[in-house]
Design a protein around this motif. Structure first.
Motif, PDB file in Angstrom:
ATOM      1  N   ALA A 307     -30.103 -33.561 -31.806  1.00 40.82           N
ATOM      2  CA  ALA A 307     -31.397 -34.224 -32.013  1.00 40.82           C
ATOM      3  C   ALA A 307     -31.266 -35.728 -31.860  1.00 40.82           C
ATOM      4  CB  ALA A 307     -31.937 -33.875 -33.395  1.00 40.82           C
ATOM      5  N   ARG A 308     -30.220 -36.299 -32.447  1.00 39.55           N
ATOM      6  CA  ARG A 308     -30.034 -37.754 -32.374  1.00 39.55           C
ATOM      7  C   ARG A 308     -29.911 -38.216 -30.933  1.00 39.55           C
ATOM      8  NH1 ARG A 308     -25.865 -41.758 -32.695  1.00 39.55           N
ATOM      9  NH2 ARG A 308     -24.151 -40.249 -32.859  1.00 39.55           N
ATOM     10  N   SER A 309     -29.170 -37.477 -30.131  1.00 37.12           N
ATOM     11  CA  SER A 309     -28.984 -37.851 -28.729  1.00 37.12           C
ATOM     12  C   SER A 309     -30.293 -37.756 -27.948  1.00 37.12           C
ATOM     13  CB  SER A 309     -27.925 -36.951 -28.100  1.00 37.12           C
ATOM     14  OG  SER A 309     -27.786 -37.217 -26.729  1.00 37.12           O
ATOM     15  N   ALA A 310     -31.038 -36.670 -28.162  1.00 35.26           N
ATOM     16  CA  ALA A 310     -32.290 -36.485 -27.435  1.00 35.26           C
ATOM     17  C   ALA A 310     -33.327 -37.532 -27.832  1.00 35.26           C
ATOM     18  CB  ALA A 310     -32.830 -35.076 -27.688  1.00 35.26           C
ATOM     19  N   LEU A 311     -33.434 -37.807 -29.128  1.00 37.27           N
ATOM     20  CA  LEU A 311     -34.414 -38.789 -29.588  1.00 37.27           C
ATOM     21  C   LEU A 311     -34.013 -40.196 -29.196  1.00 37.27           C
ATOM     22  CD1 LEU A 311     -35.361 -37.369 -33.099  1.00 37.27           C
ATOM     23  CD2 LEU A 311     -36.648 -37.218 -30.969  1.00 37.27           C
ATOM     24  N   ARG A 312     -32.720 -40.476 -29.196  1.00 38.18           N
ATOM     25  CA  ARG A 312     -32.256 -41.795 -28.720  1.00 38.18           C
ATOM     26  C   ARG A 312     -32.714 -42.014 -27.288  1.00 38.18           C
ATOM     27  NH1 ARG A 312     -25.967 -42.905 -28.872  1.00 38.18           N
ATOM     28  NH2 ARG A 312     -26.389 -44.383 -30.560  1.00 38.18           N
ATOM     29  N   ALA A 313     -32.539 -41.017 -26.438  1.00 38.37           N
ATOM     30  CA  ALA A 313     -32.938 -41.144 -25.042  1.00 38.37           C
ATOM     31  C   ALA A 313     -34.447 -41.342 -24.921  1.00 38.37           C
ATOM     32  CB  ALA A 313     -32.493 -39.915 -24.257  1.00 38.37           C
ATOM     33  N   ASP A 314     -35.214 -40.607 -25.714  1.00 40.88           N
ATOM     34  CA  ASP A 314     -36.673 -40.729 -25.672  1.00 40.88           C
ATOM     35  C   ASP A 314     -37.113 -42.131 -26.070  1.00 40.88           C
ATOM     36  OD1 ASP A 314     -39.525 -39.448 -25.820  1.00 40.88           O
ATOM     37  OD2 ASP A 314     -39.250 -40.382 -27.777  1.00 40.88           O
ATOM     38  N   HIS A 315     -36.578 -42.639 -27.160  1.00 43.47           N
ATOM     39  CA  HIS A 315     -36.969 -43.979 -27.613  1.00 43.47           C
ATOM     40  C   HIS A 315     -36.464 -45.063 -26.657  1.00 43.47           C
ATOM     41  CE1 HIS A 315     -38.961 -43.096 -31.425  1.00 43.47           C
ATOM     42  NE2 HIS A 315     -38.097 -42.102 -31.565  1.00 43.47           N
ATOM     43  N   TRP A 316     -35.282 -44.875 -26.125  1.00 44.16           N
ATOM     44  CA  TRP A 316     -34.753 -45.822 -25.131  1.00 44.16           C
ATOM     45  C   TRP A 316     -35.677 -45.893 -23.917  1.00 44.16           C
ATOM     46  CZ3 TRP A 316     -33.287 -44.294 -20.168  1.00 44.16           C
ATOM     47  CH2 TRP A 316     -32.663 -45.280 -19.382  1.00 44.16           C
ATOM     48  N   LEU A 317     -36.136 -44.735 -23.443  1.00 46.98           N
ATOM     49  CA  LEU A 317     -37.008 -44.688 -22.272  1.00 46.98           C
ATOM     50  C   LEU A 317     -38.271 -45.508 -22.486  1.00 46.98           C
ATOM     51  CD1 LEU A 317     -37.652 -43.324 -19.475  1.00 46.98           C
ATOM     52  CD2 LEU A 317     -38.775 -41.508 -20.799  1.00 46.98           C
ATOM     53  N   TYR A 318     -38.914 -45.343 -23.637  1.00 45.92           N
ATOM     54  CA  TYR A 318     -40.182 -46.021 -23.880  1.00 45.92           C
ATOM     55  C   TYR A 318     -39.994 -47.466 -24.336  1.00 45.92           C
ATOM     56  CZ  TYR A 318     -42.750 -41.756 -23.042  1.00 45.92           C
ATOM     57  OH  TYR A 318     -43.303 -40.656 -22.427  1.00 45.92           O
ATOM     58  N   ALA A 319     -38.796 -47.794 -24.832  1.00 46.90           N
ATOM     59  CA  ALA A 319     -38.536 -49.176 -25.244  1.00 46.90           C
ATOM     60  C   ALA A 319     -38.081 -50.044 -24.080  1.00 46.90           C
ATOM     61  CB  ALA A 319     -37.473 -49.198 -26.345  1.00 46.90           C
ATOM     62  N   TYR A 320     -37.249 -49.480 -23.186  1.00 42.12           N
ATOM     63  CA  TYR A 320     -36.586 -50.308 -22.172  1.00 42.12           C
ATOM     64  C   TYR A 320     -36.808 -49.851 -20.728  1.00 42.12           C
ATOM     65  CZ  TYR A 320     -34.090 -51.910 -26.312  1.00 42.12           C
ATOM     66  OH  TYR A 320     -33.771 -52.427 -27.549  1.00 42.12           O
ATOM     67  N   ARG A 321     -37.383 -48.670 -20.526  1.00 41.89           N
ATOM     68  CA  ARG A 321     -37.552 -48.166 -19.154  1.00 41.89           C
ATOM     69  C   ARG A 321     -38.927 -47.546 -18.963  1.00 41.89           C
ATOM     70  NH1 ARG A 321     -33.386 -50.490 -19.275  1.00 41.89           N
ATOM     71  NH2 ARG A 321     -31.420 -50.009 -18.209  1.00 41.89           N
ATOM     72  N   GLN A 322     -39.952 -48.241 -19.407  1.00 40.21           N
ATOM     73  CA  GLN A 322     -41.316 -47.716 -19.279  1.00 40.21           C
ATOM     74  C   GLN A 322     -41.659 -47.355 -17.838  1.00 40.21           C
ATOM     75  OE1 GLN A 322     -44.206 -47.018 -20.871  1.00 40.21           O
ATOM     76  NE2 GLN A 322     -43.734 -47.455 -23.003  1.00 40.21           N
ATOM     77  N   ASP A 323     -41.115 -48.087 -16.904  1.00 37.50           N
ATOM     78  CA  ASP A 323     -41.430 -47.831 -15.498  1.00 37.50           C
ATOM     79  C   ASP A 323     -40.793 -46.548 -14.992  1.00 37.50           C
ATOM     80  OD1 ASP A 323     -38.884 -48.968 -15.775  1.00 37.50           O
ATOM     81  OD2 ASP A 323     -38.903 -49.769 -13.734  1.00 37.50           O
ATOM     82  N   GLN A 324     -39.923 -45.923 -15.787  1.00 39.62           N
ATOM     83  CA  GLN A 324     -39.252 -44.697 -15.361  1.00 39.62           C
ATOM     84  C   GLN A 324     -39.771 -43.446 -16.080  1.00 39.62           C
ATOM     85  OE1 GLN A 324     -34.941 -44.923 -15.102  1.00 39.62           O
ATOM     86  NE2 GLN A 324     -35.016 -47.139 -14.803  1.00 39.62           N
ATOM     87  N   VAL A 325     -40.823 -43.602 -16.879  1.00 39.88           N
ATOM     88  CA  VAL A 325     -41.348 -42.455 -17.617  1.00 39.88           C
ATOM     89  C   VAL A 325     -41.747 -41.322 -16.680  1.00 39.88           C
ATOM     90  CG1 VAL A 325     -43.273 -41.667 -19.055  1.00 39.88           C
ATOM     91  CG2 VAL A 325     -42.064 -43.780 -19.637  1.00 39.88           C
ATOM     92  N   GLU A 326     -42.379 -41.677 -15.554  1.00 42.15           N
ATOM     93  CA  GLU A 326     -42.834 -40.653 -14.605  1.00 42.15           C
ATOM     94  C   GLU A 326     -41.893 -40.550 -13.406  1.00 42.15           C
ATOM     95  OE1 GLU A 326     -45.790 -38.446 -14.752  1.00 42.15           O
ATOM     96  OE2 GLU A 326     -45.081 -38.927 -16.758  1.00 42.15           O
TER      97      GLU A 326
END
Length: 369
Positions: A307-326
């Protein structure tokens, strides 16, 4: 035809939020026994679709005793709760209600998280940490402050990740695993792109629940029993019945009298969850006190580190890679989160519905105590 629990599970677990919503609406309309209401969300789905929380009421609108089933408080965990609600409808659970009893189904309380396969709301809030009193000083979580940049580092590989993991391991070694769990999961109110962020103000989803409660005059009821469906914590497939600290030991004893000795409590240290800030039960306790029983039905999936790994990736995506969400990167992260909170395996789905039927039966019986 031998309609097993597994057959029912394969019918009721949906492919996505939109299928789940349509099935819920169709099933309520087909019963001709419930009344529906739709609470639109200002958020939009991955392709700009409209989102909503959908509600169904069964029984006399003046009934003094009320059961409430809530799905998708934590978005992506809604696959489980939605299936349980659909199963109750197909099993005609409403037919067992007596004249002084009613049932309120709240489908997809956090539709944004369900549609996007995220735990959080559109504001980035953990809804189950958002029910604090924002007019009072907010809970302090200094341990999270120390770990914030390590729990959600700027990079998910290389030296940055290695340094982040080293910091976390040092914290674990010096303070212990329980202290790490409390730091990470109990709720924090300073880091809006971080994990388990409780928000700076009431979220849209919280306001939706408050509006539902007002529209259906929930506060006037003599007895309210709440089942709030969650996944991701505890033994694989097991449905733990968790009380929250907000209700205290009296709330635990009320729950135990209805649902039996498998009920757990953070006050006793028997819960797989730590003491949490701003849970949904904080809200029920404020408005209903000892006229309510709240149960978080928590179905386990995989390990806390997964869970920690999956949620870390999710929060990282929206914090630092918004342009890569899609992009493919975003899609892979979304699949990881979904897989942790919704194992699409026959055994897990079957275990969920079997336990859910038991708990729903106990809930109806509890309305008669």
């Amino acid at each position: 035809m031998n309609d097993t629990v597994l057959n029912a599970a394969n019918r009721h677990f949906a492919a996505d939020y939109f299928e789940a919503r349509q099935r819920f609406r169709d099933c309520v309309q087909e019963t001709a026994a419930g009344e529906m209401a739709v609470y639109p969300s200002p958020a939009r789905g991955p392709r700009g679709e409209e989102l909503s929380t959908d509600v169904a009421w069964f029984g006399d609108r003046r009934a003094p005793k009320l059961g409430i089933m809530v799905s998708a408080t934590h978005g992506v965990e809604g696959y489980c709760g939605s299936a349980a609600q659909l199963d109750w409808l197909e099993q005609r659970g409403y037919a067992a209600l007596k004249s002084d009893e009613a049932m309120l189904l709240v489908h997809a309380l956090n539709p944004y998280g369900f549609a996007w396969d995220r735990r959080v709301t559109q504001e980035g809030c953990d809804l189950n940490r958002n029910f604090v009193d924002f007019n009072a000083p907010l809970p302090n979580n200094e341990a999270y402050d120390l770990l914030a940049d390590s729990l959600v580092p700027r990079e998910l590989d290389g030296p940055a990740l290695e340094a982040a993991e080293a910091t976390i391991e040092k914290f674990r070694a010096t303070r212990g695993e329980l202290a790490l769990r409390k730091a990470r999961t109990s709720g924090q109110y300073r880091h809006p792109t971080g994990m388990f962020f409780g928000g700076f103000c009431p979220s849209v989803a919280r306001q939706t629940l408050e509006q539902i409660v007002a529209d259906y005059d929930v506060e006037s009821r003599r007895l309210v029993l709440v089942l709030d469906y969650h996944t991701g914590l505890g033994p694989y497939g097991y449905g733990e019945l968790q009380c929250e600290q907000a209700s205290g030991m009296s709330g635990y004893e009320r729950a135990r009298s209805i649902f039996g000795p498998s009920v757990t409590s953070p006050d006793l240290g028997t819960s797989s969850a730590v003491v949490l800030n701003g849970t949904q039960d904080d809200y029920w306790q404020r408005i209903l006190g000892d006229r309510h029983v709240y149960i978080c039905v928590e179905f386990g999936t995989y390990s806390p580190e997964t869970a920690r790994s999956a949620l870390r990736a999710d929060h990282w995506l929206y914090a630092y890679r918004q342009d890569q969400v899609e992009t493919e990167v975003g899609y892979q992260i979304r699949r990881r989160v979904r897989q942790h909170f919704y194992p699409e395996t026959d055994d897990w789905k079957e275990m969920v519905l079997y336990r859910s039927r038991q708990v729903q039966r106990q809930m109806i019986e509890g309305l008669r105590l």
